[in-house]
Design an enzyme around this catalytic site. Structure first.
Site: not given
Ligand code: NDP
Ligand code: OXD
Length: 306
Positions: A221, A269
């Site tokens: 983000r 994005h």
């Molecule tokens: P998940 O919820 O599956 O994974 C999040 C990961 O981040 C987990 O491994 C979690 O750790 C880790 N995490 C969260 N908080 C912390 C912290 N404070 N310190 C260290 N690690 C942390 O999410 P996704 O992989 O599905 O998606 C990730 C992000 O990608 C979304 O939230 C979104 O913002 C972004 N995104 C962007 C897109 C784009 O088009 N640019 C499209 C889709 C998503 P743990 O497993 O230990 O809890």
């Molecule tokens: C999502 C994104 O979170 O598009 O799916 O960023």
């Protein structure tokens, strides 16, 4: 029961049509034209505008139309109902390909040769040998990227809060390990969710640990990134460049300095765009579950924020 789609600035005709195909008995309405808000029990939302959910007094669940839920969880006065998110192999594959393509483009010096072509400059160089990638976040998307990079012979480390095991990938959890890894890495990929703990994480303190002048790829983000700290890190060569797909303000303002910066690649994005065709089944399944009083698939932990 009816379904409301609250997805501003996006053509929802296809989503609406598909929902009606799968759930012919269901009323589907698109915000802001909701005739009977009191009938709405299931909302599909993305960036819901302030007050847009307030009239749904019988709401039972909210399904995010994307993988991230930050724009829903930050809604002021969010109804106290379960929130689900999209977990889709197609989305993960798109994200992994986006990340791999930018890592390879950097390794193969694509940007450098585009500049050189502009000047008819024939000076060949070997591809970079850089192959260490650090992925912040080891969730659904982080792990998909790690896997694709690892099978392409990159040395991949993922960082998250909890321990994980993934074949061919090194995983770290501690701050000390993170700092050591930052000192050694050639690529940093951000795939954290946006929460109060991760906001601004791509800032001066993280960049100051980088010793190999890595490329930063931010696909998480925009609010993860401290923009001034990035510009400073690029000018000090703590980072060699940045690929940015997400921004604090989207669309990125036409006057923003990122557009014309020689070390920054901007994409709008698009690293992983929700595909209606693949996600509609998940939305329909969750709607049916809510109707039957069952838990939705892929609910987020509201206290963790992801
Ligand atoms: P998940 O919820 O599956 O994974 C999040 C990961 O981040 C987990 O491994 C979690 O750790 C880790 N995490 C969260 N908080 C912390 C912290 N404070 N310190 C260290 N690690 C942390 O999410 P996704 O992989 O599905 O998606 C990730 C992000 O990608 C979304 O939230 C979104 O913002 C972004 N995104 C962007 C897109 C784009 O088009 N640019 C499209 C889709 C998503 P743990 O497993 O230990 O809890
Ligand atoms: C999502 C994104 O979170 O598009 O799916 O960023």
């Amino acid at each position: 029961m009816s379904i409301a789609i609250v997805i501003p600035n996006r053509d929802t005709t296809k989503l609406c049509g598909k929902l009606k195909d799968f759930l012919p008995e269901q009323q589907v309405e698109v915000w802001p034209t909701i005739k009977h808000p009191e009938h709405v029990e299931f909302v599909i939302a993305w960036n819901p505008p302030p007050k847009s959910l307030d009239s749904f007094i019988n709401l039972k669940a909210i399904a995010s139309f994307g993988a991230g839920v930050d724009s829903i969880l930050s809604y002021e006065g969010l109804p106290q109902v379960p929130v689900s998110r999209i977990v889709d192999p197609g989305l993960a594959q798109d994200m992994a390909r986006y990340v791999l393509s930018h890592v390879l483009a950097h390794q193969q010096r694509h940007r450098e040769y585009l500049f050189k072509q502009d000047n008819c400059d024939w000076r060949p160089r070997r591809a970079r040998g850089d192959n260490r990638v650090l992925i912040l976040g080891a969730g659904h998307l982080g792990r998909a990227c790690a896997n694709l990079l690892a099978i392409n012979n990159f040395t991949v480390t993922t960082w998250s809060k909890s321990k994980r095991v993934q074949e061919g990938v090194h995983h770290i959890v501690s701050q000390d390990d993170l700092e050591a890894c930052l000192a050694d890495t050639h690529y940093i990929v951000n795939l954290l969710p946006l929460t109060p703990y991760t906001e601004g994480i791509l800032g001066q303190s993280l960049f100051s640990n980088c010793k190999q002048s890595p490329l930063l790829i931010n696909v998480g983000r925009g609010a993860h990134l401290d923009e001034d700290a990035l510009l400073e890190a690029l000018s000090q060569e703590l980072l060699c460049g940045a690929v940015l797909d997400v921004f604090r303000q989207e669309p990125l303002d036409k006057t923003h300095c990122f557009w014309g910066h020689s070390k920054i690649t901007v994409t709008p994005h698009i690293s992983a765009v929700t595909d209606v065709n693949t996600v509609v089944k998940q939305l329909v399944e969750n709607c049916r579950r809510v109707k039957n009083g069952q838990d939705m698939l892929h609910c987020v932990n509201l206290s963790k924020g992801y």
